[in-house]
Design a protein around this motif. Structure first.
Motif, PDB file in Angstrom:
ATOM      1  N   ARG A  91       0.831  -1.210   0.000  1.00 29.87           N
ATOM      2  CA  ARG A  91       0.000   0.000   0.000  1.00 29.87           C
ATOM      3  C   ARG A  91       0.860   1.253   0.000  1.00 29.87           C
ATOM      4  NH1 ARG A  91      -4.144   0.038   4.574  1.00 29.87           N
ATOM      5  NH2 ARG A  91      -2.290  -0.616   5.672  1.00 29.87           N
ATOM      6  N   LEU A  92       1.958   1.230   0.763  1.00 26.66           N
ATOM      7  CA  LEU A  92       2.865   2.371   0.785  1.00 26.66           C
ATOM      8  C   LEU A  92       3.479   2.602  -0.588  1.00 26.66           C
ATOM      9  CD1 LEU A  92       4.415   4.535   2.412  1.00 26.66           C
ATOM     10  CD2 LEU A  92       6.144   2.785   2.847  1.00 26.66           C
ATOM     11  N   LEU A  93       3.930   1.538  -1.228  1.00 25.59           N
ATOM     12  CA  LEU A  93       4.532   1.672  -2.559  1.00 25.59           C
ATOM     13  C   LEU A  93       3.526   2.167  -3.590  1.00 25.59           C
ATOM     14  CD1 LEU A  93       6.814  -1.483  -2.686  1.00 25.59           C
ATOM     15  CD2 LEU A  93       7.487   0.900  -2.371  1.00 25.59           C
ATOM     16  N   VAL A  94       2.311   1.643  -3.537  1.00 23.47           N
ATOM     17  CA  VAL A  94       1.283   2.091  -4.486  1.00 23.47           C
ATOM     18  C   VAL A  94       0.948   3.555  -4.250  1.00 23.47           C
ATOM     19  CG1 VAL A  94      -1.157   1.821  -5.088  1.00 23.47           C
ATOM     20  CG2 VAL A  94       0.326  -0.165  -4.956  1.00 23.47           C
ATOM     21  N   THR A  95       0.875   3.973  -3.004  1.00 18.58           N
ATOM     22  CA  THR A  95       0.591   5.378  -2.706  1.00 18.58           C
ATOM     23  C   THR A  95       1.709   6.272  -3.213  1.00 18.58           C
ATOM     24  OG1 THR A  95      -0.663   4.729  -0.753  1.00 18.58           O
ATOM     25  CG2 THR A  95       0.048   7.012  -0.874  1.00 18.58           C
ATOM     26  N   LEU A  96       2.947   5.892  -2.991  1.00 14.72           N
ATOM     27  CA  LEU A  96       4.075   6.694  -3.477  1.00 14.72           C
ATOM     28  C   LEU A  96       4.122   6.735  -5.001  1.00 14.72           C
ATOM     29  CD1 LEU A  96       6.876   5.656  -0.965  1.00 14.72           C
ATOM     30  CD2 LEU A  96       5.594   7.797  -1.045  1.00 14.72           C
ATOM     31  N   LEU A  97       3.883   5.602  -5.638  1.00 14.58           N
ATOM     32  CA  LEU A  97       3.861   5.585  -7.106  1.00 14.58           C
ATOM     33  C   LEU A  97       2.712   6.412  -7.664  1.00 14.58           C
ATOM     34  CD1 LEU A  97       4.759   1.855  -7.821  1.00 14.58           C
ATOM     35  CD2 LEU A  97       6.183   3.879  -8.216  1.00 14.58           C
ATOM     36  N   THR A  98       1.584   6.390  -6.995  1.00 14.97           N
ATOM     37  CA  THR A  98       0.447   7.207  -7.423  1.00 14.97           C
ATOM     38  C   THR A  98       0.762   8.691  -7.294  1.00 14.97           C
ATOM     39  OG1 THR A  98      -1.072   5.473  -6.721  1.00 14.97           O
ATOM     40  CG2 THR A  98      -2.000   7.665  -7.046  1.00 14.97           C
ATOM     41  N   ILE A  99       1.408   9.072  -6.216  1.00 11.88           N
ATOM     42  CA  ILE A  99       1.785  10.481  -6.041  1.00 11.88           C
ATOM     43  C   ILE A  99       2.789  10.891  -7.116  1.00 11.88           C
ATOM     44  CG2 ILE A  99       2.990  12.089  -4.524  1.00 11.88           C
ATOM     45  CD1 ILE A  99       1.685  10.628  -2.171  1.00 11.88           C
ATOM     46  N   MET A 100       3.733  10.002  -7.424  1.00 11.82           N
ATOM     47  CA  MET A 100       4.706  10.316  -8.470  1.00 11.82           C
ATOM     48  C   MET A 100       4.035  10.421  -9.837  1.00 11.82           C
ATOM     49  SD  MET A 100       7.900   7.932  -7.259  1.00 11.82           S
ATOM     50  CE  MET A 100       8.627   7.978  -8.876  1.00 11.82           C
ATOM     51  N   TRP A 101       3.089   9.535 -10.100  1.00  8.97           N
ATOM     52  CA  TRP A 101       2.424   9.522 -11.392  1.00  8.97           C
ATOM     53  C   TRP A 101       1.442  10.693 -11.541  1.00  8.97           C
ATOM     54  CZ3 TRP A 101      -2.865   8.314 -12.347  1.00  8.97           C
ATOM     55  CH2 TRP A 101      -3.188   8.210 -13.700  1.00  8.97           C
ATOM     56  N   ALA A 102       0.664  10.964 -10.494  1.00 11.89           N
ATOM     57  CA  ALA A 102      -0.369  11.992 -10.561  1.00 11.89           C
ATOM     58  C   ALA A 102       0.108  13.344 -10.042  1.00 11.89           C
ATOM     59  CB  ALA A 102      -1.601  11.555  -9.775  1.00 11.89           C
ATOM     60  N   GLY A 103       1.331  13.425  -9.566  1.00 15.00           N
ATOM     61  CA  GLY A 103       1.835  14.667  -8.993  1.00 15.00           C
ATOM     62  C   GLY A 103       1.741  15.873  -9.905  1.00 15.00           C
TER      63      GLY A 103
END
Length: 89
Positions: free
Chosen positions: A54-66
């Protein structure tokens, strides 16, 4: 500044916050649901198993949608700052 303008600005800001939070949180919720289903199927009761994915998906989502999130925030605040004379009267 009339109460209608304040309520309209508040509504737009609240809607923007809900959309931006949903973009970040929903992928994490889906991963948590998938891992919880896997844990229920295999009867593994490890609480920390779902944390790292969940932490990795959240970080990847922030990087992708940032960039999109930043664009939305800058557009909203730019709209507020350019309309200040209209808001004041």
């Amino acid at each position: 500044m009339t109460p209608e303008i304040v309520l309209d600005l508040y509504g737009e800001a609240l809607y923007l916050v809900v959309v931006l939070v949903a973009v970040i949180v929903l992928p994490s919720l889906l991963v948590g649901l998938i891992i919880a289903t896997f844990q229920a199927a295999t009867q593994i009761n490890e609480q920390t198993l779902s944390f790292l994915p969940r932490l990795l998906v959240t970080l990847l989502t922030i990087m992708w949608a940032g960039p999109w999130i930043l664009t939305k925030l800058l557009d909203h605040f730019g709209n507020i700052f350019t309309n200040i004379p209209l808001f004041l009267g």
